[in-house]
Design a protein around this motif. Structure first.
Motif, PDB file in Angstrom:
ATOM      1  N   ASN A  66       3.361  12.500   3.281  1.00 11.57           N
ATOM      2  CA  ASN A  66       2.477  12.751   3.750  1.00 11.57           C
ATOM      3  C   ASN A  66       2.136  14.041   2.912  1.00 11.57           C
ATOM      4  O   ASN A  66       1.117  15.230   2.977  1.00 11.57           O
ATOM      5  CB  ASN A  66       2.944  13.100   5.552  1.00 11.57           C
ATOM      6  CG  ASN A  66       2.291  12.132   5.828  1.00 11.57           C
ATOM      7  OD1 ASN A  66       1.844  11.137   5.604  1.00 11.57           O
ATOM      8  ND2 ASN A  66       2.650  12.206   7.686  1.00 11.57           N
TER       9      ASN A  66
ATOM     10  N   LYS B  94      10.254  -0.857   2.463  1.00  8.09           N
ATOM     11  CA  LYS B  94      10.993  -1.544   3.343  1.00  8.09           C
ATOM     12  C   LYS B  94      12.264  -0.924   4.185  1.00  8.09           C
ATOM     13  O   LYS B  94      12.888  -1.270   3.216  1.00  8.09           O
ATOM     14  CB  LYS B  94      11.164  -3.112   3.414  1.00  8.09           C
ATOM     15  CG  LYS B  94       9.690  -3.955   2.772  1.00  8.09           C
ATOM     16  CD  LYS B  94      10.199  -5.525   2.541  1.00  8.09           C
ATOM     17  CE  LYS B  94       8.857  -6.068   2.557  1.00  8.09           C
ATOM     18  NZ  LYS B  94       9.409  -7.876   2.496  1.00  8.09           N
TER      19      LYS B  94
ATOM     20  N   ASP C  70       7.564   3.587  15.406  1.00  2.62           N
ATOM     21  CA  ASP C  70       7.068   5.514  15.027  1.00  2.62           C
ATOM     22  C   ASP C  70       8.077   6.411  15.482  1.00  2.62           C
ATOM     23  O   ASP C  70       7.624   7.547  14.892  1.00  2.62           O
ATOM     24  CB  ASP C  70       5.647   5.250  16.050  1.00  2.62           C
ATOM     25  CG  ASP C  70       4.334   4.597  15.291  1.00  2.62           C
ATOM     26  OD1 ASP C  70       4.616   3.605  13.611  1.00  2.62           O
ATOM     27  OD2 ASP C  70       3.006   4.193  15.531  1.00  2.62           O
TER      28      ASP C  70
ATOM     29  N   HIS D  23       5.346   1.782  -0.955  1.00  3.59           N
ATOM     30  CA  HIS D  23       5.366   1.450   0.128  1.00  3.59           C
ATOM     31  C   HIS D  23       6.867   0.677   0.242  1.00  3.59           C
ATOM     32  O   HIS D  23       7.763   0.566  -1.104  1.00  3.59           O
ATOM     33  CB  HIS D  23       4.613   0.231   0.250  1.00  3.59           C
ATOM     34  CG  HIS D  23       4.906  -0.724   1.143  1.00  3.59           C
ATOM     35  ND1 HIS D  23       3.582  -0.650   2.136  1.00  3.59           N
ATOM     36  CD2 HIS D  23       5.463  -2.167   1.420  1.00  3.59           C
ATOM     37  CE1 HIS D  23       4.404  -1.641   2.949  1.00  3.59           C
ATOM     38  NE2 HIS D  23       5.842  -2.542   2.596  1.00  3.59           N
TER      39      HIS D  23
ATOM     40  N   SER E  92       0.366  -0.979  -0.079  1.00  3.98           N
ATOM     41  CA  SER E  92      -0.158   0.296   0.032  1.00  3.98           C
ATOM     42  C   SER E  92       0.596   1.338   0.402  1.00  3.98           C
ATOM     43  O   SER E  92       1.648   1.034   0.544  1.00  3.98           O
ATOM     44  CB  SER E  92      -1.260   0.261   0.828  1.00  3.98           C
ATOM     45  OG  SER E  92      -1.833  -1.255   1.244  1.00  3.98           O
TER      46      SER E  92
ATOM     47  N   ARG F  75       7.704   9.623   6.401  1.00  3.58           N
ATOM     48  CA  ARG F  75       6.513  10.383   6.721  1.00  3.58           C
ATOM     49  C   ARG F  75       5.678  10.973   6.391  1.00  3.58           C
ATOM     50  O   ARG F  75       5.356  11.977   6.175  1.00  3.58           O
ATOM     51  CB  ARG F  75       5.231   9.427   7.866  1.00  3.58           C
ATOM     52  CG  ARG F  75       5.201   8.078   8.700  1.00  3.58           C
ATOM     53  CD  ARG F  75       4.588   7.415   9.918  1.00  3.58           C
ATOM     54  NE  ARG F  75       4.313   6.306   9.276  1.00  3.58           N
ATOM     55  CZ  ARG F  75       4.766   5.267  10.593  1.00  3.58           C
ATOM     56  NH1 ARG F  75       4.659   6.276  12.301  1.00  3.58           N
ATOM     57  NH2 ARG F  75       4.140   3.851  10.711  1.00  3.58           N
TER      58      ARG F  75
ATOM     59  N   ASN G 186       2.425   5.217   1.277  1.00  2.34           N
ATOM     60  CA  ASN G 186       2.415   5.344   2.229  1.00  2.34           C
ATOM     61  C   ASN G 186       2.560   4.688   3.473  1.00  2.34           C
ATOM     62  O   ASN G 186       1.667   5.411   4.429  1.00  2.34           O
ATOM     63  CB  ASN G 186       1.441   6.493   2.272  1.00  2.34           C
ATOM     64  CG  ASN G 186       0.987   7.691   0.552  1.00  2.34           C
ATOM     65  OD1 ASN G 186       2.078   7.871   0.343  1.00  2.34           O
ATOM     66  ND2 ASN G 186      -0.207   8.060   0.405  1.00  2.34           N
ATOM     67  N   THR G 187       2.385   3.448   3.269  1.00  5.30           N
ATOM     68  CA  THR G 187       3.104   2.950   4.040  1.00  5.30           C
ATOM     69  C   THR G 187       4.879   2.024   4.582  1.00  5.30           C
ATOM     70  O   THR G 187       5.030   2.540   2.871  1.00  5.30           O
ATOM     71  CB  THR G 187       2.275   1.647   4.650  1.00  5.30           C
ATOM     72  OG1 THR G 187       2.447   0.957   3.422  1.00  5.30           O
ATOM     73  CG2 THR G 187       0.787   1.818   4.584  1.00  5.30           C
ATOM     74  N   ILE G 188       4.874   2.089   5.220  1.00  2.60           N
ATOM     75  CA  ILE G 188       6.362   1.795   5.415  1.00  2.60           C
ATOM     76  C   ILE G 188       6.654   0.323   5.982  1.00  2.60           C
ATOM     77  O   ILE G 188       6.161  -0.177   7.753  1.00  2.60           O
ATOM     78  CB  ILE G 188       7.433   3.300   6.064  1.00  2.60           C
ATOM     79  CG1 ILE G 188       8.784   2.382   5.682  1.00  2.60           C
ATOM     80  CG2 ILE G 188       6.507   3.399   7.357  1.00  2.60           C
ATOM     81  CD1 ILE G 188       9.780   3.848   6.935  1.00  2.60           C
ATOM     82  N   GLU G 189       7.639  -0.495   6.101  1.00  3.80           N
ATOM     83  CA  GLU G 189       7.867  -1.486   6.912  1.00  3.80           C
ATOM     84  C   GLU G 189       9.233  -1.584   8.209  1.00  3.80           C
ATOM     85  O   GLU G 189      10.495  -1.417   6.692  1.00  3.80           O
ATOM     86  CB  GLU G 189       7.617  -2.830   6.178  1.00  3.80           C
ATOM     87  CG  GLU G 189       6.679  -3.291   6.012  1.00  3.80           C
ATOM     88  CD  GLU G 189       6.163  -4.752   5.307  1.00  3.80           C
ATOM     89  OE1 GLU G 189       6.297  -5.510   5.687  1.00  3.80           O
ATOM     90  OE2 GLU G 189       5.555  -4.749   3.851  1.00  3.80           O
TER      91      GLU G 189
END
Length: 273
Positions: free
Chosen positions: A79, A87, A66, A85, A48, A75, A50-53
């Motif tokens: 934003n 890693k 976080d 996405h 997805s 982020r 705008n998501t990060i692992e």
């Protein structure tokens, strides 16, 4: 992509004044120590947007993902501009809270990594503005060359100083000194002789002129840190100082020093500059 965020030391640090916004204006010389680095790996995936692992290994950071500055850097750009996405894995080799700028370096290099993924990459000037939102030292690591830092440390002026041929020994006795604690009891006052003038002199002249104002508040609370500095001089360092707000102390040597038994159990890093 693999990046190697490096450490820094402060050659002199003058606490100039306290500002109305609660920060302090300083003057310091940031000097990169590129022989001591973390390792930052970034991989884009089909997850997805705008998501990060995020994962981490090596020295402990002491915060959840976080709160990590690398995640905050991701982020910050996600934003405002959108990000694929990713890693991200960080292997820590620079101790945290040690006056070496490790967290700030990680954040700055994460910004540089994420900038590659933007459809219209940001200029270095715009990245500098964003980096300051992550921390006062972060803009320096985008420049990453010797520079005088003023204001919060973000007003940078590159300076021609070259310590090639010297050795640097970093010693951290395992004491955590918070920046707030280091500022408590400080007496802000501009120096009569600016750092940029002092460093034009031979390194052997620095001990009597190039000081870190934080030592006046940190050494009385933590005598062990002061003893490390004294030991570095007894080993033959031409210059020794605490870096930033501590607790790392570094010594600059003309030749490779022999590590004394008194430093056994401390975090240490020795390299050519």
């Amino acid at each position: 992509m693999i990046f190697f965020p490096n450490a820094k030391v402060n050659l002199g640090l003058n606490i100039v004044r306290k500002r109305p916004d609660g920060y302090h204006d300083i003057e310091t010389l940031f000097y990169p120590v590129k022989g001591l680095c973390d390792i930052l790996e970034v991989i884009t995936t089909d997850g997805s947007p705008n998501t990060i692992e995020f994962s981490q290994s090596g020295l402990g950071i002491g915060c959840n993902s976080d709160s990590n500055l690398c995640v905050k850097a991701y982020r910050l750009l996600a934003n405002r501009f959108g990000m694929p996405h990713v890693k991200m894995h960080l292997h820590k080799m620079i101790p945290m809270g040690a006056g070496l700028g490790g967290g700030s370096a990680d954040a700055a290099f994460a910004l540089k990594a994420m900038n590659v993924f933007l459809k219209e990459p940001l200029s270095n000037d715009k990245l500098m503005v964003l980096a300051l939102e992550l921390g006062s030292d972060c803009p320096f690591f985008l420049l990453n060359t010797p520079a005088i830092g003023r204001g919060r440390g973000d007003q940078l002026a590159p300076i021609g100083i070259d310590l090639s041929g010297y050795w640097i020994l970093l010693v951290n006795p395992g004491i955590h000194v918070s920046t707030r604690e280091a500022y408590e009891g400080s007496n802000p006052k501009p120096w009569d002789n600016p750092i940029g003038s002092i460093v034009t002199l031979p390194v052997s002249d620095w001990p009597n002129m190039l000081v870190n104002d934080f030592e006046t508040t940190v050494f009385p609370k933590y005598p062990l840190i002061e003893r490390v500095k004294e030991e570095l001089y007894s080993m033959g360092a031409v210059y020794a100082s605490m870096s930033g707000s501590g607790s790392t102390v570094f010594g600059i040597f003309k030749s490779q020093p022999t590590i004394p038994n008194s430093f056994k159990g401390y975090y240490m890093h020795l390299s050519g500059i």
